[in-house]
Design a protein around this motif. Structure first.
Motif, mmCIF file in Angstrom:
data_model
loop_
_atom_site.group_PDB
_atom_site.id
_atom_site.type_symbol
_atom_site.label_atom_id
_atom_site.label_comp_id
_atom_site.label_asym_id
_atom_site.label_seq_id
_atom_site.Cartn_x
_atom_site.Cartn_y
_atom_site.Cartn_z
ATOM 1 N N ALA A 35 -0.458 -1.511 19.409
ATOM 2 C CA ALA A 35 -0.280 -2.905 19.380
ATOM 3 C C ALA A 35 0.134 -3.623 18.309
ATOM 4 N N PHE A 36 0.069 -3.132 17.076
ATOM 5 C CA PHE A 36 0.272 -3.820 15.651
ATOM 6 C C PHE A 36 1.927 -3.873 15.711
ATOM 7 N N GLN A 37 2.310 -5.161 14.998
ATOM 8 C CA GLN A 37 3.486 -5.840 14.551
ATOM 9 C C GLN A 37 3.346 -6.473 13.330
ATOM 10 N N PRO A 38 3.977 -6.273 12.452
ATOM 11 C CA PRO A 38 4.095 -7.001 11.195
ATOM 12 C C PRO A 38 3.992 -8.484 11.167
ATOM 13 N N PRO B 128 -7.189 7.940 -11.690
ATOM 14 C CA PRO B 128 -7.622 9.202 -12.308
ATOM 15 C C PRO B 128 -6.281 10.079 -12.233
ATOM 16 N N LYS B 129 -6.643 11.028 -12.953
ATOM 17 C CA LYS B 129 -5.534 12.110 -13.290
ATOM 18 C C LYS B 129 -5.805 13.368 -12.078
ATOM 19 N N ASP B 130 -4.621 14.269 -11.993
ATOM 20 C CA ASP B 130 -4.803 15.134 -11.103
ATOM 21 C C ASP B 130 -5.107 14.691 -9.923
ATOM 22 N N THR B 131 -4.505 13.654 -9.237
ATOM 23 C CA THR B 131 -4.367 13.248 -7.657
ATOM 24 C C THR B 131 -3.184 13.293 -7.285
ATOM 25 N N SER B 132 -3.167 13.150 -5.999
ATOM 26 C CA SER B 132 -2.006 13.288 -5.225
ATOM 27 C C SER B 132 -0.998 12.015 -5.518
ATOM 28 N N GLY B 133 0.037 12.017 -4.812
ATOM 29 C CA GLY B 133 1.118 10.938 -4.858
ATOM 30 C C GLY B 133 0.815 9.645 -4.569
ATOM 31 N N LYS B 134 -0.531 9.511 -3.823
ATOM 32 C CA LYS B 134 -0.898 8.288 -3.320
ATOM 33 C C LYS B 134 -1.395 7.476 -4.633
ATOM 34 N N ILE B 135 -0.847 6.168 -4.734
ATOM 35 C CA ILE B 135 -1.220 5.253 -5.723
ATOM 36 C C ILE B 135 -2.694 4.874 -5.701
ATOM 37 N N PHE B 136 -3.567 4.877 -6.827
ATOM 38 C CA PHE B 136 -4.752 4.732 -6.811
ATOM 39 C C PHE B 136 -4.884 3.001 -6.931
ATOM 40 N N ALA B 137 -5.708 2.359 -6.171
ATOM 41 C CA ALA B 137 -5.959 0.988 -6.186
ATOM 42 C C ALA B 137 -7.318 0.673 -5.604
ATOM 43 N N GLU B 138 -7.891 -0.266 -5.970
ATOM 44 C CA GLU B 138 -9.018 -0.900 -5.448
ATOM 45 C C GLU B 138 -8.818 -1.621 -3.943
ATOM 46 N N VAL B 139 -7.597 -2.155 -3.985
ATOM 47 C CA VAL B 139 -7.038 -2.860 -2.659
ATOM 48 C C VAL B 139 -5.706 -2.589 -2.594
ATOM 49 N N TYR B 140 -5.350 -2.525 -1.342
ATOM 50 C CA TYR B 140 -3.933 -2.263 -0.835
ATOM 51 C C TYR B 140 -3.440 -3.520 -0.149
ATOM 52 N N VAL B 141 -2.097 -4.195 -0.327
ATOM 53 C CA VAL B 141 -1.876 -5.532 0.481
ATOM 54 C C VAL B 141 -0.472 -5.002 1.027
ATOM 55 N N ASP B 142 -0.444 -4.918 2.329
ATOM 56 C CA ASP B 142 0.799 -4.468 2.913
ATOM 57 C C ASP B 142 1.100 -5.175 4.204
ATOM 58 N N ASP B 143 2.047 -5.650 4.659
ATOM 59 C CA ASP B 143 2.437 -6.228 5.755
ATOM 60 C C ASP B 143 2.512 -5.300 6.990
ATOM 61 N N ARG B 144 2.402 -4.148 6.767
ATOM 62 C CA ARG B 144 2.420 -2.993 7.915
ATOM 63 C C ARG B 144 1.081 -2.284 8.136
ATOM 64 N N GLY B 145 -0.035 -2.860 7.110
ATOM 65 C CA GLY B 145 -1.399 -2.197 7.387
ATOM 66 C C GLY B 145 -2.318 -2.775 8.355
ATOM 67 N N VAL B 146 -3.146 -1.786 8.574
ATOM 68 C CA VAL B 146 -4.197 -1.995 9.873
ATOM 69 C C VAL B 146 -5.445 -2.165 8.918
ATOM 70 N N ALA B 147 -6.320 -2.748 8.797
ATOM 71 C CA ALA B 147 -7.652 -2.743 7.888
ATOM 72 C C ALA B 147 -8.387 -1.991 9.104
ATOM 73 N N PHE B 148 -9.149 -1.054 8.256
ATOM 74 C CA PHE B 148 -10.065 -0.091 8.793
ATOM 75 C C PHE B 148 -11.475 -0.617 8.357
ATOM 76 N N ASN B 149 -12.392 -0.872 9.380
ATOM 77 C CA ASN B 149 -13.752 -1.475 9.113
ATOM 78 C C ASN B 149 -14.680 -0.516 9.372
ATOM 79 N N GLY B 150 -14.347 0.691 9.483
ATOM 80 C CA GLY B 150 -15.221 1.575 9.906
ATOM 81 C C GLY B 150 -15.658 1.947 11.284
#
Length: 131
Positions: free
Chosen positions: A123-126, A90-112
């Motif tokens: 406690a997180f570690q890659p 979408p246009k006119d958004t912040s600098g965050k890249i728009f995606a349906e899914v983000y894959v990152d070795d340093r991510g913590v999945a948020f399940n609500g």
């Protein structure tokens, strides 16, 4: 449903976007930002499956030398569509890249569920440090 049917059905729909980090997610990483590692076992095949299913692959990296990122990915045969951008978003958004899914070795999945989230973060570690 068989994988080939899922790929065909997804390809018939509009393209989705997945944003992948590079270091520790696509390429091996030892903490040294002056070099690029080799592709993790099986990652290129998985990226090709996504492309076959009409997904667009956006590389989302903190590395500032995007020409070097492009060269490293190209030299290693890593498929991708964009680096640090998603022109389909979408246009006119912040600098965050728009995606349906983000894959990152340093991510913590948020399940609500917020209970225990702070502890999970602290406690997180890659994956490559947790082994």
């Amino acid at each position: 449903m068989r994988l080939s049917c899922l790929i065909r059905r997804a390809a018939e729909e509009h393209a989705h976007v997945v944003a992948f980090d590079v270091d520790g997610t696509i390429l091996s990483y030892d903490g040294d930002h002056t070099k690029f590692g080799e592709p993790l076992p099986g990652i290129i095949d998985e990226l090709k499956k996504l492309r076959d299913a009409n997904w667009k692959i956006a590389i989302w990296t903190c590395r500032s030398d995007l020409a070097a990122v492009k060269a490293a990915l190209d030299e290693r045969g890593v498929p991708y569509d964009f680096i640090n951008e998603n022109p389909l978003g979408p246009k006119d958004t912040s600098g965050k890249i728009f995606a349906e899914v983000y894959v990152d070795d340093r991510g913590v999945a948020f399940n609500g569920q917020t209970a225990g989230l702070a502890e999970r973060i602290m406690a997180f570690q890659p994956w490559y440090k947790a082994q």
